[in-house]
Write an enzyme that holds these catalytic residues in place. Structure first.
Site, PDB file in Angstrom:
ATOM      1  N   CYS A 168       0.795  -1.223   0.000  1.00  0.00           N
ATOM      2  CA  CYS A 168       0.000   0.000   0.000  1.00  0.00           C
ATOM      3  C   CYS A 168       0.831   1.279   0.000  1.00  0.00           C
ATOM      4  O   CYS A 168       0.267   2.374  -0.070  1.00  0.00           O
ATOM      5  CB  CYS A 168      -0.965  -0.007   1.189  1.00  0.00           C
ATOM      6  SG  CYS A 168      -2.195  -1.326   1.071  1.00  0.00           S
ATOM      7  N   HIS A 308      -2.765   8.929   5.417  1.00  0.00           N
ATOM      8  CA  HIS A 308      -3.099   7.608   4.888  1.00  0.00           C
ATOM      9  C   HIS A 308      -4.575   7.331   5.173  1.00  0.00           C
ATOM     10  O   HIS A 308      -5.308   6.897   4.290  1.00  0.00           O
ATOM     11  CB  HIS A 308      -2.214   6.539   5.522  1.00  0.00           C
ATOM     12  CG  HIS A 308      -2.423   5.165   4.987  1.00  0.00           C
ATOM     13  ND1 HIS A 308      -2.084   4.814   3.699  1.00  0.00           N
ATOM     14  CD2 HIS A 308      -2.965   4.050   5.549  1.00  0.00           C
ATOM     15  CE1 HIS A 308      -2.391   3.545   3.495  1.00  0.00           C
ATOM     16  NE2 HIS A 308      -2.933   3.057   4.599  1.00  0.00           N
ATOM     17  N   GLU A 319      -1.505   6.466  13.093  1.00  0.00           N
ATOM     18  CA  GLU A 319      -1.130   7.633  12.305  1.00  0.00           C
ATOM     19  C   GLU A 319      -1.239   8.911  13.129  1.00  0.00           C
ATOM     20  O   GLU A 319      -0.362   9.786  13.059  1.00  0.00           O
ATOM     21  CB  GLU A 319      -2.039   7.695  11.084  1.00  0.00           C
ATOM     22  CG  GLU A 319      -1.576   8.644  10.016  1.00  0.00           C
ATOM     23  CD  GLU A 319      -2.372   8.487   8.736  1.00  0.00           C
ATOM     24  OE1 GLU A 319      -1.953   9.079   7.732  1.00  0.00           O
ATOM     25  OE2 GLU A 319      -3.423   7.802   8.733  1.00  0.00           O
ATOM     26  N   LYS A 340      -9.328   8.975   1.108  1.00  0.00           N
ATOM     27  CA  LYS A 340      -9.890   7.617   1.011  1.00  0.00           C
ATOM     28  C   LYS A 340     -11.365   7.607   1.408  1.00  0.00           C
ATOM     29  O   LYS A 340     -12.092   6.693   1.035  1.00  0.00           O
ATOM     30  CB  LYS A 340      -9.097   6.649   1.886  1.00  0.00           C
ATOM     31  CG  LYS A 340      -7.697   6.323   1.381  1.00  0.00           C
ATOM     32  CD  LYS A 340      -7.025   5.278   2.255  1.00  0.00           C
ATOM     33  CE  LYS A 340      -5.622   4.947   1.765  1.00  0.00           C
ATOM     34  NZ  LYS A 340      -4.661   6.043   2.012  1.00  0.00           N
ATOM     35  N   HIS A 345      -9.706   2.933  -0.955  1.00  0.00           N
ATOM     36  CA  HIS A 345      -8.296   2.550  -0.795  1.00  0.00           C
ATOM     37  C   HIS A 345      -7.906   1.649  -1.956  1.00  0.00           C
ATOM     38  O   HIS A 345      -8.245   0.465  -1.986  1.00  0.00           O
ATOM     39  CB  HIS A 345      -8.125   1.825   0.539  1.00  0.00           C
ATOM     40  CG  HIS A 345      -6.692   1.541   0.898  1.00  0.00           C
ATOM     41  ND1 HIS A 345      -5.638   1.780   0.050  1.00  0.00           N
ATOM     42  CD2 HIS A 345      -6.134   1.016   2.041  1.00  0.00           C
ATOM     43  CE1 HIS A 345      -4.508   1.434   0.639  1.00  0.00           C
ATOM     44  NE2 HIS A 345      -4.789   0.974   1.846  1.00  0.00           N
ATOM     45  N   PHE A 404       0.809  -3.120   4.805  1.00  0.00           N
ATOM     46  CA  PHE A 404       1.068  -4.420   5.408  1.00  0.00           C
ATOM     47  C   PHE A 404       2.541  -4.789   5.218  1.00  0.00           C
ATOM     48  O   PHE A 404       3.146  -4.500   4.188  1.00  0.00           O
ATOM     49  CB  PHE A 404       0.196  -5.491   4.761  1.00  0.00           C
ATOM     50  CG  PHE A 404      -1.254  -5.431   5.157  1.00  0.00           C
ATOM     51  CD1 PHE A 404      -1.704  -4.590   6.157  1.00  0.00           C
ATOM     52  CD2 PHE A 404      -2.186  -6.229   4.508  1.00  0.00           C
ATOM     53  CE1 PHE A 404      -3.036  -4.538   6.521  1.00  0.00           C
ATOM     54  CE2 PHE A 404      -3.526  -6.196   4.859  1.00  0.00           C
ATOM     55  CZ  PHE A 404      -3.951  -5.350   5.867  1.00  0.00           C
TER      56      PHE A 404
END
Length: 419
Positions: A168, A308, A319, A340, A345, A404
């Site tokens: 990502c 993000h 975050e 997002k 996403h 991830f």
């Protein structure tokens, strides 16, 4: 780090094809998330996504190109054409060996691979598959770098060409890599960005299994709610963004319009957990701190943070902590938002789409909002610009990504100029 200019931009995103349509959507705070239509999702836990209304032939791809290319490649080529035209650069006057490509993707040609598996296995009935039924492009679908090759063919690149696949954060990492190709002297012009078309049964099933995606199927438009107390996970998306990158001084010398300058980029990783994040935000904070050092920018100079903001509880808290740890008191003063909430996403592509949003925020001096943020999580106590965009003087933007495997990336963009 020598400044690198973004002189051209192409975007394929949910809710709009083209950079202008994309900006119109996010600046208005409208959401493009809806019930999945690309396949029958009736048996899935999460049945919502942010899909692109994309007709490849309408957007200039020929019948042979459509047959050859996976949907993700189609997105990237359409974006590359828009970015090249937008830049005003005469590519045929640049030596091919001095043109590079850096494209990001997390899951490559997933859509075509899954479609071919269904055919070859007779919908999973056969373990042993007859290759005679395979399309000639199957090998290319299995090699993610074919996505970058399609863009290289489009722009005539014979310099460095790479596919960056870091999950990502790929969309940030690919643009950061492209900028470094210019600063190190390996290329004069780089087409950099990312592309993804992951809305398919296999991808949806994987995220269903770990309960990462939102099950709010009765309210598709409100399902993506970053930083909201009642968020239940992210909404899968698709799309692409591609940029023309040049040395900032050379871009100014040729009279180019510059959306933004890439002032700094850094990454950090950890061995903590495949999908988990430490709540203290240390890893992302270290990436942010390194980026600020490279950009020679102080926390007080950051005017907007493009988060993000995936809408998962652990990411939003991680975050928020990272911003406080890396920026100190400035974290409470600077506006933050997550697009997002509006475009979903799109895994490896979203970092580049967020760079496009950041560059357009600098150009238009407007901070896009976080849609669907009605009741902020008490643990997420920063200024997340809820619901409505905000006019805001902006000279430097911090945009970040988290993925991830422990990947954490950060980039600082500075205000460009128009000629």
């Amino acid at each position: 780090m020598t400044a690198v200019a973004i002189t051209g931009m192409g975007v394929v995103a949910p809710g709009g094809i083209g950079a202008k349509q994309f900006w119109d959507l996010i600046a208005s705070g409208r959401t493009a998330t809806r019930a999945i239509s690309l396949f029958d999702a009736s048996g899935f836990r999460s049945r919502v996504a942010a899909e692109c209304d994309f007709d490849p032939q309408f957007h200039g791809l020929g019948a042979q190109e459509v047959r050859r290319m996976d949907r993700a490649a189609q997105f990237a080529v359409v974006c590359a054409r828009e970015a090249m035209a937008d830049s005003g650069l005469e590519f045929d006057r640049v030596a091919p060996a001095r043109i590079g490509v850096s494209l990001g993707s997390a899951v490559g040609c997933t859509t075509s691979l899954e479609q071919e598996y269904v055919v070859l296995s007779d919908s999973g009935a056969n373990w042993l598959m007859d290759p005679a039924y395979a399309v000639p492009q199957l090998y290319g679908y299995m090699v993610p770098s074919t996505l970058a090759v399609e863009v290289a063919w489009e722009c005539g690149a014979e310099g460095p060409v790479a596919l960056i696949s870091t999950g990502c954060t790929a969309g940030l990492d690919s643009v950061g890599h492209g900028a470094r190709l210019i600063t190190e002297g390996s290329a004069d012009v780089v087409l950099a960005g990312a592309t993804e078309a992951p809305i398919s049964p296999i991808t949806s099933a994987c995220f269903d299994a770990i309960r990462a995606t939102s099950p709010d199927n009765d309210d598709p438009g409100g399902a993506s709610r970053p930083f909201d107390r009642n968020r239940h996970g992210f909404v899968l998306g698709e799309g692409s963004a591609v940029f023309v990158l040049e040395d900032a001084a050379k871009a100014q010398a040729r009279g180019a319009r510059v959306y933004a300058e890439i002032l700094g980029f850094a990454r950090h990783s950890n061995g903590f957990h495949m999908t988990g994040l430490r709540p203290d935000g240390r890893e992302l904070a270290e990436a942010i701190a390194a980026t600020l050092r490279l950009a020679r920018v102080a926390p007080a100079d950051i005017d907007y943070i493009n988060a993000h903001g995936s809408g998962t509880k652990q990411n939003d808290r991680h975050e928020t902590a990272a911003f406080k740890l890396s920026l100190g008191e400035r974290a409470y003063e600077v506006p933050v938002s997550s697009i997002k909430s509006m475009v979903g996403h799109s895994l490896g592509a979203i970092g580049s789409i967020e760079i496009a949003a950041s560059a357009l925020a600098l150009t238009n001096q407007v901070v896009p909002p976080t849609a669907n943020l009605h009741e902020p999580d008490p643990e997420c106590d920063l200024d997340y610009v809820p619901l409505i965009s905000r006019e805001h003087r902006t000279n430097a933007v911090l945009t970040v990504g988290s993925g991830f495997g422990g990947f954490q990336s950060a980039m600082v963009l500075g205000k460009g100029y128009r000629l």
